[in-house]
Design a protein around this motif. Structure first.
Motif, PDB file in Angstrom:
ATOM      1  N   ALA A  31      -2.168  10.173  38.644  1.00  0.00           N
ATOM      2  CA  ALA A  31      -1.538   9.622  37.332  1.00  0.00           C
ATOM      3  C   ALA A  31      -1.627   8.243  37.307  1.00  0.00           C
ATOM      4  CB  ALA A  31      -0.194  10.262  36.848  1.00  0.00           C
ATOM      5  N   ASN A  32      -1.767   7.650  38.464  1.00  0.00           N
ATOM      6  CA  ASN A  32      -1.826   5.947  38.598  1.00  0.00           C
ATOM      7  C   ASN A  32      -3.017   5.398  39.097  1.00  0.00           C
ATOM      8  OD1 ASN A  32       1.226   5.143  38.211  1.00  0.00           O
ATOM      9  ND2 ASN A  32       1.539   7.120  39.340  1.00  0.00           N
ATOM     10  N   ASP A  81       0.205   7.324  33.672  1.00  0.00           N
ATOM     11  CA  ASP A  81       1.708   7.151  33.687  1.00  0.00           C
ATOM     12  C   ASP A  81       1.738   5.925  32.917  1.00  0.00           C
ATOM     13  OD1 ASP A  81       2.490   9.648  34.693  1.00  0.00           O
ATOM     14  OD2 ASP A  81       3.136   8.791  36.557  1.00  0.00           O
ATOM     15  N   THR A  86       4.867   3.422  33.523  1.00  0.00           N
ATOM     16  CA  THR A  86       4.669   2.632  34.898  1.00  0.00           C
ATOM     17  C   THR A  86       3.739   1.638  34.947  1.00  0.00           C
ATOM     18  OG1 THR A  86       5.193   5.043  35.920  1.00  0.00           O
ATOM     19  CG2 THR A  86       4.225   3.226  37.365  1.00  0.00           C
ATOM     20  N   GLU A 102       8.488   9.622  34.029  1.00  0.00           N
ATOM     21  CA  GLU A 102       7.061   9.914  34.881  1.00  0.00           C
ATOM     22  C   GLU A 102       7.606  10.025  36.413  1.00  0.00           C
ATOM     23  OE1 GLU A 102       4.446   6.974  31.862  1.00  0.00           O
ATOM     24  OE2 GLU A 102       5.067   6.271  33.757  1.00  0.00           O
ATOM     25  N   GLY A 103       8.739  10.048  36.577  1.00  0.00           N
ATOM     26  CA  GLY A 103       9.026  10.339  38.076  1.00  0.00           C
ATOM     27  C   GLY A 103       8.552   9.143  39.121  1.00  0.00           C
ATOM     28  N   ALA A 104       8.143   7.807  38.455  1.00  0.00           N
ATOM     29  CA  ALA A 104       7.781   6.620  39.713  1.00  0.00           C
ATOM     30  C   ALA A 104       8.996   6.174  40.002  1.00  0.00           C
ATOM     31  CB  ALA A 104       6.831   5.957  38.910  1.00  0.00           C
ATOM     32  N   TRP A 105       9.894   6.698  40.870  1.00  0.00           N
ATOM     33  CA  TRP A 105      10.983   6.227  41.379  1.00  0.00           C
ATOM     34  C   TRP A 105      10.941   5.111  42.259  1.00  0.00           C
ATOM     35  CZ3 TRP A 105      11.194   5.510  46.618  1.00  0.00           C
ATOM     36  CH2 TRP A 105      10.178   6.339  47.436  1.00  0.00           C
ATOM     37  N   GLU A 110      -0.479  14.490  42.531  1.00  0.00           N
ATOM     38  CA  GLU A 110      -0.093  14.318  41.261  1.00  0.00           C
ATOM     39  C   GLU A 110       0.179  12.946  40.807  1.00  0.00           C
ATOM     40  OE1 GLU A 110       2.829  16.218  37.668  1.00  0.00           O
ATOM     41  OE2 GLU A 110       2.874  17.069  39.786  1.00  0.00           O
ATOM     42  N   SER A 111       1.033  12.423  41.447  1.00  0.00           N
ATOM     43  CA  SER A 111       1.546  10.898  41.346  1.00  0.00           C
ATOM     44  C   SER A 111       0.183   9.916  41.422  1.00  0.00           C
ATOM     45  CB  SER A 111       2.477  10.529  42.213  1.00  0.00           C
ATOM     46  OG  SER A 111       2.925   9.076  42.289  1.00  0.00           O
ATOM     47  N   GLY A 113       4.536   9.985  45.805  1.00  0.00           N
ATOM     48  CA  GLY A 113       4.559  11.370  44.810  1.00  0.00           C
ATOM     49  C   GLY A 113       3.596  12.458  44.814  1.00  0.00           C
ATOM     50  N   SER A 148       2.148   4.821  45.060  1.00  0.00           N
ATOM     51  CA  SER A 148       1.775   6.007  43.996  1.00  0.00           C
ATOM     52  C   SER A 148       1.734   7.182  44.957  1.00  0.00           C
ATOM     53  CB  SER A 148       0.590   5.810  43.208  1.00  0.00           C
ATOM     54  OG  SER A 148      -0.325   5.554  44.148  1.00  0.00           O
TER      55      SER A 148
END
Length: 285
Positions: A258-259, A97, A100, A138-141, A254-255, A251, A248
């Motif tokens: 990605a991080n 990501d 992010t 990327e959905g990193a809220w 998957e999160s 998420g 991270s």
């Protein structure tokens, strides 16, 4: 030494070839992109997919290197180890990501003040835009909340300007909106976490926590002001990177995957401070 870009940005740290470590990065990045492309293409990926992975892998490696500089300003090796670990992860097929990672780097620089001056308007706009992408692409809220912490820490050390204060509610609204858009935030995805990865994050987090606590002095100079970086600020920046790796997990697997570049930076910091590399460079790279 000040750079012309610092007239417009207090967070930009240009890669200048007169410094050996910076020159090494300039040389390595194209080789990383080509190497990843060749490796993934040979491994069966299509040419287009391999090319994309090579480019994105090189960008992630650069951002990991840059974040490594903030994690450990006194030791050049940390940034390069983080870069190498990220390349290895890219070669194993992990994606990253990038928005992010970029948002985190800007937030940490805001805290660390490795350049020196207070963030400018353009820096804050860039930070908000990167967070916008981190949340809605990327959905990193959780990233906007970390950026708010960064702004608050900077405010604690030095009274900020109105623009910087206005960025705080903007980021809070952005983060909270993730809970309201579509199906909101689904914490059940944490059930997908692999136990081995959880253990890895916990172990690295505990070790890095000890490193942060034991950091008593920073010798690396600020790029513009020339005086040594504030140790307490750098410790806060290190803690922010550590918190990002923990967040991270929210998420799910998957999160986390990605991080992983963030985790690579943390792991690199445990080794890099014991290796001398490019000690004569004016910049910590």
């Amino acid at each position: 030494m000040s750079h012309p870009i610092h007239k417009y940005s207090a967070l930009a740290r240009p890669v200048e070839p007169q410094y050996p470590t910076n020159l090494a990065v300039i040389i390595l990045l194209p080789l990383v992109a080509i190497g990843l492309f060749a490796w993934l293409a040979f491994d069966g990926s299509g040419m287009g997919e391999a090319g994309k992975a090579g480019l994105f892998g090189a960008l992630a490696a650069f951002l990991a290197w840059a974040l490594g500089r903030e994690m450990d300003p006194d030791h050049n090796a940390t940034a390069f180890i983080a870069m190498a670990l990220t390349v290895l992860l890219a070669g194993l097929g992990y994606g990253f990501d990038l928005l992010t990672l970029g948002a985190l780097m800007f937030a940490v620089r805001l805290v660390n003040r490795t350049v020196g001056p207070q963030a400018k308007v353009g820096d804050l706009i860039t930070l908000v835009l990167l967070n916008l992408g981190a949340v809605f692409v990327e959905g990193a809220w959780w990233m906007p909340f970390l950026s708010v912490i960064a702004l608050a820490v900077d405010e604690f050390f030095e009274r900020s300007n109105l623009t910087q204060r206005l960025a705080i509610p903007a980021l809070l609204v952005m983060g909270l909106s993730a809970f309201l858009v579509g199906d909101g935030v689904d914490f059940s995805v944490m059930e997908s976490l692999v136990r081995g990865w959880i253990v890895t994050v916990v172990v690295v987090a505990l070790m890095v926590g000890g490193t942060i606590f034991n950091t008593e002095e920073i010798l690396a100079p600020m790029d513009v002001l020339g005086s040594p970086c504030n140790c307490r600020r750098v410790q806060a920046g290190m803690a922010l990177i550590l918190l990002a790796a923990i967040c991270s997990l929210l998420g799910g697997q998957e999160s986390l995957a990605a991080n992983l570049a963030i985790l690579a930076v943390l792991a690199a910091s445990l080794v890099g401070r014991n290796i001398e590399l490019g000690k004569g460079d004016k910049e910590a790279a």
